[in-house]
Design a protein around this motif. Sequence first.
Motif, mmCIF file in Angstrom:
data_model
loop_
_atom_site.group_PDB
_atom_site.id
_atom_site.type_symbol
_atom_site.label_atom_id
_atom_site.label_comp_id
_atom_site.label_asym_id
_atom_site.label_seq_id
_atom_site.Cartn_x
_atom_site.Cartn_y
_atom_site.Cartn_z
ATOM 1 N N GLU A 10 0.860 -1.183 0.000
ATOM 2 C CA GLU A 10 0.000 0.000 0.000
ATOM 3 C C GLU A 10 0.893 1.229 0.000
ATOM 4 O OE1 GLU A 10 -2.187 -0.465 3.609
ATOM 5 O OE2 GLU A 10 -3.087 -2.366 2.976
ATOM 6 N N SER A 11 0.713 2.091 -0.994
ATOM 7 C CA SER A 11 1.490 3.333 -1.041
ATOM 8 C C SER A 11 0.537 4.520 -1.057
ATOM 9 C CB SER A 11 2.413 3.353 -2.259
ATOM 10 O OG SER A 11 1.668 3.305 -3.446
ATOM 11 N N ARG A 12 0.997 5.597 -0.450
ATOM 12 C CA ARG A 12 0.192 6.808 -0.367
ATOM 13 C C ARG A 12 1.101 7.995 -0.644
ATOM 14 N NH1 ARG A 12 -4.658 7.701 1.440
ATOM 15 N NH2 ARG A 12 -5.210 9.721 2.256
ATOM 16 N N GLN A 13 0.668 8.839 -1.606
ATOM 17 C CA GLN A 13 1.440 10.034 -1.948
ATOM 18 C C GLN A 13 0.476 11.100 -2.434
ATOM 19 O OE1 GLN A 13 4.374 9.460 -5.024
ATOM 20 N NE2 GLN A 13 5.193 11.522 -4.803
ATOM 21 N N ALA A 14 0.593 12.295 -1.880
ATOM 22 C CA ALA A 14 -0.214 13.457 -2.294
ATOM 23 C C ALA A 14 -1.702 13.121 -2.326
ATOM 24 C CB ALA A 14 0.255 13.973 -3.653
ATOM 25 N N GLY A 15 -2.177 12.420 -1.296
ATOM 26 C CA GLY A 15 -3.598 12.098 -1.199
ATOM 27 C C GLY A 15 -4.041 10.955 -2.095
ATOM 28 N N GLN A 16 -3.147 10.404 -2.895
ATOM 29 C CA GLN A 16 -3.453 9.283 -3.786
ATOM 30 C C GLN A 16 -2.997 7.986 -3.125
ATOM 31 O OE1 GLN A 16 -4.532 9.452 -7.261
ATOM 32 N NE2 GLN A 16 -5.047 11.574 -6.880
ATOM 33 N N SER A 17 -3.840 6.961 -3.205
ATOM 34 C CA SER A 17 -3.483 5.647 -2.675
ATOM 35 C C SER A 17 -3.384 4.645 -3.812
ATOM 36 C CB SER A 17 -4.541 5.169 -1.680
ATOM 37 O OG SER A 17 -4.536 5.989 -0.547
ATOM 38 N N ASP A 114 10.465 11.406 2.570
ATOM 39 C CA ASP A 114 10.455 12.432 1.536
ATOM 40 C C ASP A 114 11.407 11.962 0.451
ATOM 41 O OD1 ASP A 114 8.677 14.491 2.381
ATOM 42 O OD2 ASP A 114 10.113 15.041 3.936
ATOM 43 N N LEU A 115 10.936 12.008 -0.799
ATOM 44 C CA LEU A 115 11.728 11.558 -1.934
ATOM 45 C C LEU A 115 12.255 12.770 -2.703
ATOM 46 C CD1 LEU A 115 12.639 9.179 -3.760
ATOM 47 C CD2 LEU A 115 10.495 9.488 -5.021
ATOM 48 N N TYR A 116 13.530 12.731 -3.039
ATOM 49 C CA TYR A 116 14.179 13.770 -3.846
ATOM 50 C C TYR A 116 14.739 13.101 -5.090
ATOM 51 C CZ TYR A 116 13.889 16.382 0.492
ATOM 52 O OH TYR A 116 13.418 16.993 1.616
ATOM 53 N N ALA A 117 14.336 13.590 -6.263
ATOM 54 C CA ALA A 117 14.815 13.067 -7.540
ATOM 55 C C ALA A 117 15.705 14.124 -8.185
ATOM 56 C CB ALA A 117 13.637 12.736 -8.454
ATOM 57 N N ASN A 118 16.969 13.781 -8.415
ATOM 58 C CA ASN A 118 17.949 14.733 -8.943
ATOM 59 C C ASN A 118 17.945 16.038 -8.148
ATOM 60 O OD1 ASN A 118 18.917 12.997 -10.948
ATOM 61 N ND2 ASN A 118 17.297 13.608 -12.356
ATOM 62 N N GLY A 119 17.831 15.920 -6.821
ATOM 63 C CA GLY A 119 17.902 17.069 -5.925
ATOM 64 C C GLY A 119 16.601 17.822 -5.727
ATOM 65 N N VAL A 120 15.532 17.466 -6.448
ATOM 66 C CA VAL A 120 14.247 18.168 -6.363
ATOM 67 C C VAL A 120 13.264 17.330 -5.549
ATOM 68 C CG1 VAL A 120 12.314 19.105 -7.703
ATOM 69 C CG2 VAL A 120 14.655 19.275 -8.591
ATOM 70 N N HIS A 121 12.606 17.982 -4.579
ATOM 71 C CA HIS A 121 11.633 17.267 -3.747
ATOM 72 C C HIS A 121 10.489 16.756 -4.612
ATOM 73 C CE1 HIS A 121 8.344 16.875 -0.716
ATOM 74 N NE2 HIS A 121 9.327 16.279 -0.071
ATOM 75 N N ALA A 122 10.272 15.436 -4.585
ATOM 76 C CA ALA A 122 9.247 14.808 -5.424
ATOM 77 C C ALA A 122 8.024 14.369 -4.619
ATOM 78 C CB ALA A 122 9.843 13.604 -6.140
ATOM 79 N N GLY A 123 8.037 14.627 -3.305
ATOM 80 C CA GLY A 123 6.863 14.315 -2.504
ATOM 81 C C GLY A 123 7.180 13.456 -1.296
ATOM 82 N N ARG A 124 6.167 13.358 -0.430
ATOM 83 C CA ARG A 124 6.260 12.494 0.746
ATOM 84 C C ARG A 124 5.484 11.221 0.443
ATOM 85 N NH1 ARG A 124 5.426 14.156 6.956
ATOM 86 N NH2 ARG A 124 7.422 15.102 6.485
ATOM 87 N N ILE A 125 6.096 10.087 0.725
ATOM 88 C CA ILE A 125 5.513 8.784 0.414
ATOM 89 C C ILE A 125 5.407 7.969 1.693
ATOM 90 C CG2 ILE A 125 5.810 6.644 -0.906
ATOM 91 C CD1 ILE A 125 7.445 8.412 -2.917
ATOM 92 N N ARG A 126 4.297 7.281 1.835
ATOM 93 C CA ARG A 126 4.102 6.349 2.949
ATOM 94 C C ARG A 126 3.873 4.968 2.352
ATOM 95 N NH1 ARG A 126 4.382 5.289 8.252
ATOM 96 N NH2 ARG A 126 2.678 4.069 9.052
#
Length: 137
Positions: A10-17, A114-126
């Motif tokens: 189960e993954s959750r990011q930016a209100g999306q499951s 918190d995920l960072y892709a090439n130095g840019v914050h890409a979101g918080r993931i659970r």
Amino acid sequence: MKRTVRIRIESRQAGQSHVQETAGELYHKQESYYLRYREPDSESGKTTATVKWDDKQVKVFRHGDVQSDLTFISGTRTAGYYELPQGRMEMECFTHGIERKLDRGLGTLSWSYDLYANGVHAGRIRLRVVIEEEQAE
């Protein structure tokens, strides 16, 4: 000893499951548990994922059409990568916490980061991985 298990991711990011279910293998080696399964998501092509965990960290490796290596240590920012046929992306993960509700590898393993892709914050993931013994039919 390897055991066949049922896995619910189960993954959750930016209100999306997003929920994925698959079968896999669970085994214990030295101080770590390993959970290996084929990615059920067709976007990942033919990819095998391995989740390795112990008392200190969780690592997620992918091999096949997708290659990745991500490490999660509570309160720590760690470097990793995610590679597709189109190219490689450097990743960093700041892990907020890891929760283990497991008995001999079965149960629930959860973490948020918190995920960072090439130095840019890409979101918080659970992420929440539920591991259950495969039931005989």
